[in-house]
Design an enzyme around this catalytic site. Structure first.
Site, mmCIF file in Angstrom:
data_model
loop_
_atom_site.group_PDB
_atom_site.id
_atom_site.type_symbol
_atom_site.label_atom_id
_atom_site.label_comp_id
_atom_site.label_asym_id
_atom_site.label_seq_id
_atom_site.Cartn_x
_atom_site.Cartn_y
_atom_site.Cartn_z
ATOM 1 N N GLU A 160 0.844 -1.191 0.000
ATOM 2 C CA GLU A 160 0.000 0.000 0.000
ATOM 3 C C GLU A 160 0.886 1.250 0.000
ATOM 4 O OE1 GLU A 160 -3.199 0.215 2.792
ATOM 5 O OE2 GLU A 160 -3.467 -1.958 2.843
ATOM 6 N N GLU B 232 2.481 0.205 3.939
ATOM 7 C CA GLU B 232 2.580 -1.102 4.565
ATOM 8 C C GLU B 232 2.498 -2.192 3.503
ATOM 9 O OE1 GLU B 232 -0.683 -1.670 7.221
ATOM 10 O OE2 GLU B 232 -2.167 -1.865 5.636
ATOM 11 N N ARG C 37 -0.957 -11.096 2.067
ATOM 12 C CA ARG C 37 -2.223 -11.750 1.717
ATOM 13 C C ARG C 37 -2.899 -10.899 0.651
ATOM 14 N NH1 ARG C 37 -5.785 -8.220 3.928
ATOM 15 N NH2 ARG C 37 -5.150 -7.114 5.800
ATOM 16 N N VAL D 298 -8.750 -6.820 0.940
ATOM 17 C CA VAL D 298 -10.211 -6.818 0.860
ATOM 18 C C VAL D 298 -10.659 -6.339 -0.528
ATOM 19 C CG1 VAL D 298 -12.305 -5.749 1.793
ATOM 20 C CG2 VAL D 298 -10.485 -6.481 3.342
#
Length: 208
Positions: A31, A44, A48, A51
């Site tokens: 991000e 960060e 995974r 969303v």
């Protein structure tokens, strides 16, 4: 709307360099924060899928969850980066069990009626009579609209939120509708200060 092809390429190169530096394998998401001048800053990395991964799936037609499993099984990815193509525009909203005027206070209880809108992707595990406990994140569903361009995707999402029925527990459904209706959002000008700058219009329910 703020990301040009050149900026996307620079962000992608930075992301690749970061994961190569730590020899990372598997699905992961970096991000960044973007300023008005087009400079971006690392925020960060999540090891995974995010969303928001259905947005990428909508515009590329790729199944990132399946890819994640294939990589975990030691299989190679079926495409190279230069083979990835995207079409149209996608928007995702998070439907949360929250009392928005009370500062987005998480809510719990029994969902009395749950009805899905048509023409959009909805990820959820809800049904009439479903229990929403107080122990987890307040997000209870994701709605993803995909259109030929941003305006078309926005209209689809507005229609979907109008048709979606979630009764019995307070949600942020009306807040999402008001956010999408804000000209600054529809024009692609929303920033991290969006809610604070439009608090009066976004956070307070309007009585009929």
């Amino acid at each position: 709307p703020a990301v040009s092809a050149e900026l996307r390429a620079r962000m992608g190169a930075t992301a690749v360099a970061a994961v190569q530096a730590i020899a990372y394998e598997g699905a992961g998401t970096l991000e960044f924060l973007l300023d008005r001048e087009g400079h971006f800053y690392f925020m960060e990395m999540n090891t995974r899928l995010q969303v928001e991964h259905p947005v990428t799936e909508a515009i590329t037609g790729l199944d990132l969850v399946a890819w994640q499993l294939r990589v975990a099984a030691g299989e190679p990815l079926p495409l190279q980066q230069e083979d990835v193509r995207w079409q149209g525009h996608a928007i995702e909203v998070r439907l949360c069990a929250e009392d928005v005027p009370a500062g987005f206070m998480p809510q719990s209880g029994t969902l009395l009626q749950w009805q899905l809108p048509e023409g959009v992707r909805v990820e959820h595990a809800l049904a009439d009579g479903a229990s929403i406990p107080p122990y987890y994140d307040s997000m209870v569903a994701k709605v993803i609209a995909h259109g030929r361009d941003r305006a078309n995707a926005l209209r689809q999402m507005q229609s979907a939120l109008h048709d979606l029925v979630a009764l019995g527990v307070k949600t942020n459904q009306s807040f999402l509708q008001r956010s999408l209706a804000q000209p600054v959002f529809s024009e692609g000008g929303a920033t991290t200060a969006f809610i604070a700058q439009h608090e009066a219009e976004l956070l307070h329910e309007v009585s009929d």
